[in-house]
Design a protein around this motif. Structure first.
Motif, PDB file in Angstrom:
ATOM      1  N   ASN A  28      32.845  72.506  25.800  1.00  0.00           N
ATOM      2  CA  ASN A  28      32.770  73.335  27.003  1.00  0.00           C
ATOM      3  C   ASN A  28      34.046  73.299  27.848  1.00  0.00           C
ATOM      4  OD1 ASN A  28      32.493  70.701  27.850  1.00  0.00           O
ATOM      5  ND2 ASN A  28      30.936  71.152  29.394  1.00  0.00           N
ATOM      6  N   GLU A  29      35.096  72.757  27.317  1.00  0.00           N
ATOM      7  CA  GLU A  29      36.331  72.540  28.077  1.00  0.00           C
ATOM      8  C   GLU A  29      36.873  73.798  28.756  1.00  0.00           C
ATOM      9  OE1 GLU A  29      40.223  69.880  27.298  1.00  0.00           O
ATOM     10  OE2 GLU A  29      39.787  71.365  25.725  1.00  0.00           O
ATOM     11  N   ASN A  30      36.811  74.930  28.095  1.00  0.00           N
ATOM     12  CA  ASN A  30      37.385  76.159  28.651  1.00  0.00           C
ATOM     13  C   ASN A  30      36.352  77.099  29.258  1.00  0.00           C
ATOM     14  OD1 ASN A  30      40.043  75.442  27.898  1.00  0.00           O
ATOM     15  ND2 ASN A  30      39.622  76.094  25.806  1.00  0.00           N
ATOM     16  N   TRP A  31      35.136  76.622  29.453  1.00  0.00           N
ATOM     17  CA  TRP A  31      34.082  77.452  30.013  1.00  0.00           C
ATOM     18  C   TRP A  31      34.188  77.485  31.529  1.00  0.00           C
ATOM     19  CZ3 TRP A  31      29.139  75.514  26.996  1.00  0.00           C
ATOM     20  CH2 TRP A  31      29.328  75.746  25.632  1.00  0.00           C
ATOM     21  N   ASN A  32      33.623  78.530  32.141  1.00  0.00           N
ATOM     22  CA  ASN A  32      33.624  78.587  33.604  1.00  0.00           C
ATOM     23  C   ASN A  32      32.628  77.564  34.165  1.00  0.00           C
ATOM     24  OD1 ASN A  32      30.960  79.737  33.967  1.00  0.00           O
ATOM     25  ND2 ASN A  32      31.788  81.748  33.477  1.00  0.00           N
ATOM     26  N   GLU A  33      32.705  77.330  35.458  1.00  0.00           N
ATOM     27  CA  GLU A  33      31.888  76.269  36.083  1.00  0.00           C
ATOM     28  C   GLU A  33      30.389  76.505  35.923  1.00  0.00           C
ATOM     29  OE1 GLU A  33      32.905  73.257  37.043  1.00  0.00           O
ATOM     30  OE2 GLU A  33      34.830  73.993  36.311  1.00  0.00           O
ATOM     31  N   ASN A  34      29.938  77.753  36.054  1.00  0.00           N
ATOM     32  CA  ASN A  34      28.504  78.037  35.879  1.00  0.00           C
ATOM     33  C   ASN A  34      28.035  77.675  34.481  1.00  0.00           C
ATOM     34  OD1 ASN A  34      28.154  78.965  38.477  1.00  0.00           O
ATOM     35  ND2 ASN A  34      28.290  81.131  37.930  1.00  0.00           N
ATOM     36  N   ASN A  35      28.797  78.085  33.478  1.00  0.00           N
ATOM     37  CA  ASN A  35      28.428  77.778  32.104  1.00  0.00           C
ATOM     38  C   ASN A  35      28.482  76.280  31.821  1.00  0.00           C
ATOM     39  OD1 ASN A  35      27.933  80.452  31.501  1.00  0.00           O
ATOM     40  ND2 ASN A  35      29.956  80.809  30.601  1.00  0.00           N
ATOM     41  N   LYS A  36      29.485  75.610  32.406  1.00  0.00           N
ATOM     42  CA  LYS A  36      29.582  74.159  32.224  1.00  0.00           C
ATOM     43  C   LYS A  36      28.367  73.447  32.805  1.00  0.00           C
ATOM     44  CE  LYS A  36      34.562  73.443  31.966  1.00  0.00           C
ATOM     45  NZ  LYS A  36      35.743  72.831  32.559  1.00  0.00           N
ATOM     46  N   SER A  37      27.960  73.808  34.007  1.00  0.00           N
ATOM     47  CA  SER A  37      26.826  73.109  34.622  1.00  0.00           C
ATOM     48  C   SER A  37      25.516  73.429  33.893  1.00  0.00           C
ATOM     49  CB  SER A  37      26.729  73.392  36.120  1.00  0.00           C
ATOM     50  OG  SER A  37      26.557  74.756  36.358  1.00  0.00           O
ATOM     51  N   TYR A  38      25.372  74.669  33.419  1.00  0.00           N
ATOM     52  CA  TYR A  38      24.199  75.055  32.625  1.00  0.00           C
ATOM     53  C   TYR A  38      24.144  74.216  31.339  1.00  0.00           C
ATOM     54  CZ  TYR A  38      21.426  78.053  29.490  1.00  0.00           C
ATOM     55  OH  TYR A  38      20.517  78.531  28.583  1.00  0.00           O
ATOM     56  N   TYR A  39      25.273  74.113  30.663  1.00  0.00           N
ATOM     57  CA  TYR A  39      25.396  73.338  29.429  1.00  0.00           C
ATOM     58  C   TYR A  39      25.090  71.856  29.681  1.00  0.00           C
ATOM     59  CZ  TYR A  39      27.995  71.285  25.434  1.00  0.00           C
ATOM     60  OH  TYR A  39      28.380  70.587  24.327  1.00  0.00           O
ATOM     61  N   GLU A  40      25.623  71.319  30.757  1.00  0.00           N
ATOM     62  CA  GLU A  40      25.378  69.911  31.097  1.00  0.00           C
ATOM     63  C   GLU A  40      23.887  69.664  31.353  1.00  0.00           C
ATOM     64  OE1 GLU A  40      27.503  67.427  30.809  1.00  0.00           O
ATOM     65  OE2 GLU A  40      29.131  68.790  30.273  1.00  0.00           O
ATOM     66  N   MET A  41      23.197  70.645  31.939  1.00  0.00           N
ATOM     67  CA  MET A  41      21.751  70.528  32.151  1.00  0.00           C
ATOM     68  C   MET A  41      21.028  70.432  30.814  1.00  0.00           C
ATOM     69  SD  MET A  41      18.684  72.464  31.931  1.00  0.00           S
ATOM     70  CE  MET A  41      19.215  74.161  31.886  1.00  0.00           C
ATOM     71  N   ILE A  42      21.447  71.250  29.843  1.00  0.00           N
ATOM     72  CA  ILE A  42      20.836  71.212  28.506  1.00  0.00           C
ATOM     73  C   ILE A  42      21.067  69.827  27.883  1.00  0.00           C
ATOM     74  CG2 ILE A  42      20.889  72.176  26.155  1.00  0.00           C
ATOM     75  CD1 ILE A  42      19.827  74.298  28.039  1.00  0.00           C
TER      76      ILE A  42
END
Length: 186
Positions: free
Chosen positions: A84-98
């Motif tokens: 997720n290194e190059n993802w935007n902040e929304n996508n990063k936080s969504y991914y971290e939740m998963i």
């Protein structure tokens, strides 16, 4: 133990650019229908690589289904470190939740992205470890799931692998079915 993997399109491949896009509801409903069948058939683990889109939506659906099927587990095996290194902040936080709610998290390659071979290695591992593949994929609309789909169809010739597919026709059917439920017939 029964392990299934889910693959499918990334959001942008479906023209989806917001999590609250109405299409996401119908895709998740189609995934839910299939996951319920698999759970009824004894699925113990769902294996994903954590890619945005169908894979993460399947994880969300599984989290909801855990209320009915508390024993089912989610494994996230990323193809490489820092996916997720190059993802935007929304996508990063969504991914971290998963990842935070997953039962098992690891990476196939212990390095950051180096080459497409890391995706191929992940696909090969998934096919060897899983009893089946559920693909939200339509051959008439190629995209990122095509690589795993083609590999699974080839792998299936020499190995036991159950491959199930949700096509665009299936998604349309789910959308129409859900819209009918909303119709007030009185």
């Amino acid at each position: 133990m029964s392990v299934w993997t889910v693959a499918g399109y990334k959001p942008y491949e479906l023209g989806i650019f917001k999590q609250d896009d109405p299409a996401v509801f119908f895709i998740k409903k189609a995934i839910e229908n299939e996951l319920r069948r698999l759970l009824d058939e004894g699925m113990d683990w769902l294996l994903i690589s954590g890619q945005l889109g169908v894979e993460c939506w399947a994880a969300e659906v599984l989290f909801e289904l855990k209320e009915e099927f508390p024993a089912v587990k989610l494994a996230v095996l990323t193809p490489f470190l820092q996916q997720n290194e190059n993802w935007n902040e929304n996508n990063k936080s969504y991914y971290e939740m998963i990842l935070a709610r997953a039962d098992f998290v690891d990476s196939v390659s212990k390095e950051p992205y180096k080459s497409p071979a890391q995706f191929r290695n992940k696909n090969q591992l998934f096919l060897r470890k899983a009893d089946g593949l559920l693909a939200v994929y339509d051959e008439e609309h190629p995209g990122s799931p095509q690589y795993l789909w083609d590999m699974a169809r080839s792998f299936q010739q020499d190995h036991p692998l159950d491959v199930r597919q949700v096509t665009f026709y299936d998604l349309q059917f789910v959308a129409e079915e859900e819209q009918l439920k909303e119709t007030d017939w009185e």
